[in-house]
Motif scaffolding. Structure first.
Motif, mmCIF file in Angstrom:
data_model
loop_
_atom_site.group_PDB
_atom_site.id
_atom_site.type_symbol
_atom_site.label_atom_id
_atom_site.label_comp_id
_atom_site.label_asym_id
_atom_site.label_seq_id
_atom_site.Cartn_x
_atom_site.Cartn_y
_atom_site.Cartn_z
ATOM 1 N N ALA A 1 -0.927 20.167 10.601
ATOM 2 C CA ALA A 1 -1.518 18.863 10.873
ATOM 3 C C ALA A 1 -0.523 17.760 10.502
ATOM 4 O O ALA A 1 0.044 17.760 9.406
ATOM 5 N N THR A 2 -0.316 16.817 11.409
ATOM 6 C CA THR A 2 0.607 15.721 11.147
ATOM 7 C C THR A 2 -0.009 14.751 10.146
ATOM 8 O O THR A 2 -1.091 14.214 10.383
ATOM 9 N N PRO A 3 0.653 14.524 9.024
ATOM 10 C CA PRO A 3 0.120 13.581 8.035
ATOM 11 C C PRO A 3 0.233 12.146 8.532
ATOM 12 O O PRO A 3 1.097 11.817 9.347
ATOM 13 N N ASN A 4 -0.645 11.307 8.048
ATOM 14 C CA ASN A 4 -0.597 9.898 8.455
ATOM 15 C C ASN A 4 -0.550 8.949 7.269
ATOM 16 O O ASN A 4 -0.688 7.743 7.431
ATOM 17 N N ASP A 5 -0.364 9.484 6.073
ATOM 18 C CA ASP A 5 -0.362 8.683 4.859
ATOM 19 C C ASP A 5 1.011 8.755 4.209
ATOM 20 O O ASP A 5 1.434 9.820 3.758
ATOM 21 N N THR A 6 1.729 7.625 4.160
ATOM 22 C CA THR A 6 3.069 7.637 3.589
ATOM 23 C C THR A 6 3.067 7.834 2.082
ATOM 24 O O THR A 6 4.127 8.021 1.482
ATOM 25 N N ALA A 7 1.881 7.805 1.473
ATOM 26 C CA ALA A 7 1.816 8.100 0.041
ATOM 27 C C ALA A 7 1.986 9.588 -0.210
ATOM 28 O O ALA A 7 2.332 10.010 -1.317
ATOM 29 N N ASN A 8 1.752 10.414 0.824
ATOM 30 C CA ASN A 8 1.823 11.870 0.664
ATOM 31 C C ASN A 8 2.845 12.529 1.573
ATOM 32 O O ASN A 8 3.009 13.746 1.529
ATOM 33 N N ALA A 9 3.529 11.768 2.403
ATOM 34 C CA ALA A 9 4.468 12.352 3.350
ATOM 35 C C ALA A 9 5.604 11.373 3.615
ATOM 36 O O ALA A 9 5.490 10.171 3.369
ATOM 37 N N ILE A 10 6.698 11.912 4.116
ATOM 38 C CA ILE A 10 7.852 11.093 4.502
ATOM 39 C C ILE A 10 7.731 10.838 5.994
ATOM 40 O O ILE A 10 7.891 11.745 6.803
ATOM 41 N N LEU A 11 7.440 9.594 6.346
ATOM 42 C CA LEU A 11 7.184 9.230 7.732
ATOM 43 C C LEU A 11 8.058 8.039 8.116
ATOM 44 O O LEU A 11 8.531 7.300 7.238
ATOM 45 N N PRO A 12 8.290 7.842 9.411
ATOM 46 C CA PRO A 12 9.121 6.703 9.834
ATOM 47 C C PRO A 12 8.470 5.382 9.451
ATOM 48 O O PRO A 12 7.245 5.238 9.483
ATOM 49 N N ALA A 13 9.304 4.433 9.094
ATOM 50 C CA ALA A 13 8.790 3.138 8.640
ATOM 51 C C ALA A 13 8.369 2.249 9.800
ATOM 52 O O ALA A 13 7.428 1.474 9.683
ATOM 53 N N THR A 14 9.075 2.367 10.922
ATOM 54 C CA THR A 14 8.791 1.500 12.062
ATOM 55 C C THR A 14 8.774 2.305 13.348
ATOM 56 O O THR A 14 9.249 3.450 13.406
ATOM 57 N N LYS A 15 8.263 1.697 14.390
ATOM 58 C CA LYS A 15 8.250 2.357 15.693
ATOM 59 C C LYS A 15 9.656 2.522 16.251
ATOM 60 O O LYS A 15 9.898 3.350 17.128
ATOM 61 N N GLU A 16 10.580 1.729 15.758
ATOM 62 C CA GLU A 16 11.962 1.830 16.223
ATOM 63 C C GLU A 16 12.640 3.101 15.707
ATOM 64 O O GLU A 16 13.648 3.539 16.257
#
Length: 548
Positions: free
Chosen positions: A254-269
């Motif tokens: 499952a793709t995480p959506n919470d940056t408190a628990n995962a490393i995710l891109p900061a912006t759409k760019e």
């Protein structure tokens, strides 16, 4: 490659470890002069172009003891880590991408009662075209020799946004592909659409079992096979077979959506591949944490995923590559570097699986000879270049340290004189710059066994030499016994002749037996404190005591 005590490159050691792996006490980080601590590690790379944009985490162990743990994060990556609490990074999810392939193959191996390694994939996915896939085996799919291409509809420039066929001089044709699976996050192909793709002649695998070709669709087929035999979704199969039994509580698809628990891109760019992978989950869809990936890597090395014999079989190479230093397994990428800072220069098997997509890069690494396990994860716009730098920067000094410790411990434990005055027998073991242990003297009942055994093997040398190497990993250490083998050195001319054919040490063992017992085998007897007290010579039915 002829023998010489001054040049270890002239020996021909047998396959396997040169010395027993070291044991290491619990320490936070290796000494600065052997392996960089946190601050110097940062300093070493602060000038690199990838450093300002990359979050990474590294963990390493020797023999199950964690010897290095370091993390660096960039808040611009969308990750939220409390100030000063870099350790929190080890519990944050990141996409491990193609390391997923190793998990998929492990699930197949754990299903050996349901899926046969050498069976045709058509047995488990009967909807596949028989003519196109009857020669494609489970082993070929796992070992990257199925002939299947890298992708199906994914990345086809006819359906990829921003791609223009005319930019490549391609004609505009009145043909279309289904609007599914063109890129991560797009509409996922239905099972029927996915099978229709595999059964389209354009996607048939040519010449299975010829040469390795990196394929994602091969592992997608393995995922379908797992789902079919268990009658449940692939993700559920993986959870039940691997994640839960191994305590990987923060791993899944499952793709995480919470940056408190995962490393995710900061912006759409930031064009990271963070959307769901759908049908490509078996090839690269796992989200995991640095801690979970490190745990899995250690469990692999410690034979906790499979029994020892099955683990060793799984780690064997399946194909060669044009490079003399690279091999392919199922699905391993095996490196054999020779530019390592170790005393006895020889190729060391570094067994890895990498993962790399836009925004994420990772490595799971084991070095069986030294009982080393390493997990590296990176995230950021330059995660790929970062990983290319971090891999050798971690592996090389760690192997050098382990080799140094192994030699130090061998010196203390084995080196010395073993003798019996009653039988006029002597067995003298030394440590030099060559591989294994040097056997300086070997006499039994007054007979110079070094010379007699050399003659029996047609080794023409006035002063034959031999070396000892550890063997029989399954029984080593049990009941206080360690089995080693003796290999007599042979004269090698020049660089070893055509394709170094003169260096055929794998064919030099166990050439003489006496009443069923090989004469090139010895057994060290280890005391309660880990010290070697005596050596047994099974062929001669005698034991010699080590001098204090």
């Amino acid at each position: 490659m002829g023998q010489s005590s001054s040049s270890s490159s002239k020996y021909c050691p047998p396959p396997g470890a040169s010395l027993p792996p070291p044991t290491v006490a619990t320490i936070e980080n290796l000494p600065l002069d052997i392996f960089p601590d946190g601050s110097s590690f940062l300093t070493q790379y602060q000038g690199e172009s990838w450093y300002p944009t990359t979050t990474f985490a590294i963990q390493a162990s020797i023999g199950g003891t964690t010897v290095f743990k370091h993390a660096s994060y960039r808040t611009g990556n969308g990750i939220q880590v409390p100030s000063g609490d870099v350790s929190a990074l080890f519990e944050k999810q990141t996409r491990i991408a193609s390391i997923t392939k190793a998990f998929t193959v492990l699930a197949v191996l754990l299903s050996k009662g349901l899926i046969g390694w050498h069976d045709s994939i058509t047995k488990y996915v009967p909807q596949l075209d028989k003519a196109g896939y009857e020669n494609v085996t489970i082993a070929a799919l796992a070992g990257q020799t199925s002939g299947l291409g890298r992708y199906g509809y994914t990345a086809d420039i006819s359906v990829t946004p921003g791609s223009n066929p005319e930019d490549l001089g391609l004609p505009i044709l009145n043909e279309t592909l289904p609007d599914c699976d063109p890129y991560p996050g797009s509409r996922i192909c239905t099972p029927q659409e996915e099978l229709a793709m595999y059964n389209t002649f354009k996607y048939f695998p040519p010449s299975p079992n010829s040469v390795p070709l990196y394929s994602n669709t091969a592992y997608n087929l393995l995922g379908i096979a797992l789902s079919n035999v268990y009658h449940k979704p692939y993700s559920m199969v993986m959870d039940e077979l691997i994640f839960k039994p191994n305590g990987m509580t923060h791993s899944g698809f499952a793709t995480p959506n919470d940056t408190a628990n995962a490393i995710l891109p900061a912006t759409k760019e930031d064009k990271w591949f963070s959307p769901p992978f759908g049908n490509y989950d078996p090839s690269g869809g796992i989200w995991s944490t640095p801690d979970d990936l490190f745990l899995w890597t250690k469990n692999l090395l410690d034979n906790k995923l499979l029994p020892p014999a099955e683990t060793r079989a799984w780690l064997q190479p399946a194909s060669s590559l044009p490079s003399l230093h690279q091999l392919v397994g199922a699905p391993w990428e095996i490196f054999r570097p020779t530019d390592l800072n170790i005393k006895s220069t020889r190729p060391i098997d570094v067994i890895t699986k990498s993962g790399g997509i836009a925004g994420y890069a990772s490595y799971s690494i084991i070095v069986p000879e030294y009982n080393i396990a390493i997990a590296i994860t990176a995230a950021g716009n330059d995660a790929g270049p970062a990983m290319q730098a971090l891999l050798p920067a971690t592996v090389k000094p760690l192997i050098a340290y382990a080799d140094q410790e192994a030699r130090k411990q061998v010196q203390e434990k084995y080196v010395g004189t073993y003798s019996s005055s009653h039988t006029r027998s002597s067995f003298i073991v030394a440590l030099d710059d060559g591989p294994g242990l040097a056997l300086k003297t070997f006499t039994v009942n007054g007979v110079d066994v070094l010379k007699v055994m050399a003659k029996a093997q047609n080794i023409k040398s006035a002063n034959p030499t031999a070396r000892l190497y550890p063997s029989d990993k399954d029984s080593s250490g049990k009941d206080g016994k360690e089995r080693w083998n003796i290999l007599w050195d042979r004269e090698i001319t020049g660089d070893g002749g055509f394709a170094q054919m003169q260096c055929g040490s794998w064919n030099w063992g166990e050439v003489v037996r006496y009443l069923g017992v090989p004469l090139d085998t010895v057994t060290f007897h280890v005391g309660e404190r880990g010290n070697v007290a005596s050596v047994e010579l099974p062929g001669w039915r005698t034991s010699l005591v080590k001098s204090e």
